[in-house]
Enzyme design. Structure first.
Site, PDB file in Angstrom:
ATOM      1  N   ARG A 239       0.905  -1.043  -0.127  1.00  0.00           N
ATOM      2  CA  ARG A 239      -0.033  -0.024  -0.135  1.00  0.00           C
ATOM      3  C   ARG A 239       1.002   1.056   0.171  1.00  0.00           C
ATOM      4  NH1 ARG A 239      -3.520  -2.697  -1.534  1.00  0.00           N
ATOM      5  NH2 ARG A 239      -5.621  -3.027  -0.645  1.00  0.00           N
ATOM      6  N   GLU A 268      -3.310   7.834  -3.823  1.00  0.00           N
ATOM      7  CA  GLU A 268      -3.784   7.030  -5.141  1.00  0.00           C
ATOM      8  C   GLU A 268      -5.228   7.379  -5.094  1.00  0.00           C
ATOM      9  OE1 GLU A 268      -2.282   3.013  -4.516  1.00  0.00           O
ATOM     10  OE2 GLU A 268      -4.192   2.384  -5.574  1.00  0.00           O
ATOM     11  N   HIS A 286      -1.224   0.341 -10.083  1.00  0.00           N
ATOM     12  CA  HIS A 286      -1.822  -0.759  -9.071  1.00  0.00           C
ATOM     13  C   HIS A 286      -2.351  -1.816  -9.997  1.00  0.00           C
ATOM     14  CE1 HIS A 286      -3.751  -1.075  -4.836  1.00  0.00           C
ATOM     15  NE2 HIS A 286      -3.361  -2.211  -5.520  1.00  0.00           N
TER      16      HIS A 286
HETATM   17  C1  GLV Z   1      -4.912  -4.991  -3.926  1.00  0.00           C
HETATM   18  O1  GLV Z   1      -4.445  -4.154  -3.763  1.00  0.00           O
HETATM   19  C2  GLV Z   1      -5.485  -6.108  -2.933  1.00  0.00           C
HETATM   20  O2  GLV Z   1      -5.092  -5.639  -1.875  1.00  0.00           O
HETATM   21  O3  GLV Z   1      -5.978  -6.916  -3.378  1.00  0.00           O
END
Ligand code: GLV
Length: 324
Positions: A239, A268, A286
């Protein structure tokens, strides 16, 4: 029974819900549902389940509006920092996530970023795109070797372990830091536990695989970059907010570290502007779990959890089992 789906999901998910005789309303966008639309959609009080995504804040206000009939929030992600689990538990609402099925794809993305930064792939691509390449030279775009180098994995969960396996296949040494040491993983994968500061100063590559929590927010900032080697590369597929993004920019500009490969961002989808202009930064939007097979497997898990909970059963992926 009826599900609210906060944005477009793989078609397989819709089919599975239909096969199970569960109705749904879908917010018809690929992008995150605005909060006001989310609240307006839930006001009808007739949803028994919600399929949420990582940008949907599921908190007390939203749960109050959604109503007492809600039984489960199924997050279409492995990370669940967007959900206030305590508030869900208080209301007897189960919360599920999608672990395991995305571990390989996410580690693949982390390793892609590792290779792309180490070998300066994007800089080379741009050189050609800009018609600036005049041919092979002995000194052009020299990168970093992987073999015998040390990868430091922060967060040795399922994705961290997959990352370790990839690195070992490339003849790297692997060290890790985790809330608790994992002797079984150490024995199986031949990886060594280090405290965070040791890991940062010994690693040639640092890859983040820990969840975001109050304890890991800004885990990596000015002080940590100072401990890292000037040749070090940091990779983040976890993250964004695990790294202090402004301090990362400063560390890259001052040459405190050599490069960064980022799939996630602190604000983000906003990206700290300077990151776009530093040549030794590789950016991905992402994409960690973004393969058809993985996204299908994720939605399958989410729907399985919904079907189970709506029949008053628990499943392996329920995060707050105390609600049963
Ligand atoms: C993506 O970032 C997830 O947490 O699946």
């Amino acid at each position: 029974m009826k599900v609210f789906i906060s944005r477009q999901i793989p078609n397989l998910g819709l089919k599975l819900l239909e096969n199970a005789g569960i109705e749904y309303d879908l917010y018809p966008s690929d992008y995150a549902i605005p909060r006001t639309d989310f609240i307006a959609s839930l006001k009808s009080n007739n949803y028994h389940a919600i399929i949420s995504t990582l940008s949907d804040k599921i908190d007390a206000e939203l749960l109050d509006i959604a109503g007492k009939q809600v039984k489960i929030v199924a997050n279409f992600a492995v990370g669940y920092a967007n959900i206030d689990i305590d508030e869900c538990s208080k209301r007897g609402i189960a919360v599920s996530n999608t672990p395991d099925v995305l571990s390989a794809a996410t580690a693949d993305m982390a390793f892609t970023l590792l290779l792309a930064t180490a070998r300066r792939l994007i800089e080379g691509h741009e050189l050609i795109q800009n018609d600036a390449w005049q041919g092979w030279t002995p000194t052009q775009l020299l990168g970093q070797d992987l073999k015998q180098k040390t990868l430091g994995i922060i967060g040795m969960g399922r994705i961290g372990e997959e990352m370790a396996k990839r690195a070992l296949g490339f003849n790297m040494k692997v060290v890790y830091h985790n809330r608790k040491p994992k002797p079984q993983t150490e024995a199986e994968l031949k990886v060594k536990y280090l405290n965070l500061n040791e890991l940062l100063s010994e690693s040639d590559f640092v890859s983040l695989h820990c969840p975001l929590s109050p304890a890991t927010k800004h885990l990596i900032g000015k002080k940590e970059f100072e401990l890292m080697k000037n040749t070090a590369i940091i990779i983040n597929t976890a993250r964004g907010a695990v790294i202090n993004e402004q301090e990362l920019v400063a560390a890259l500009k001052q040459g405190q570290i050599w490069a960064a490969g980022l799939d996630v961002f602190e604000f983000e989808p906003k990206i700290t502007e300077e990151l776009k202009h530093i040549p030794n930064v590789v950016l991905a939007p992402h994409l960690g779990s973004a393969t058809q097979g993985t996204r299908d497997a994720m939605i399958e898990l989410a729907v399985e959890s919904i079907i189970a909970v709506l029949s008053n059963k628990t499943t392996a992926n329920i995060l707050n089992k105390e609600v049963f």
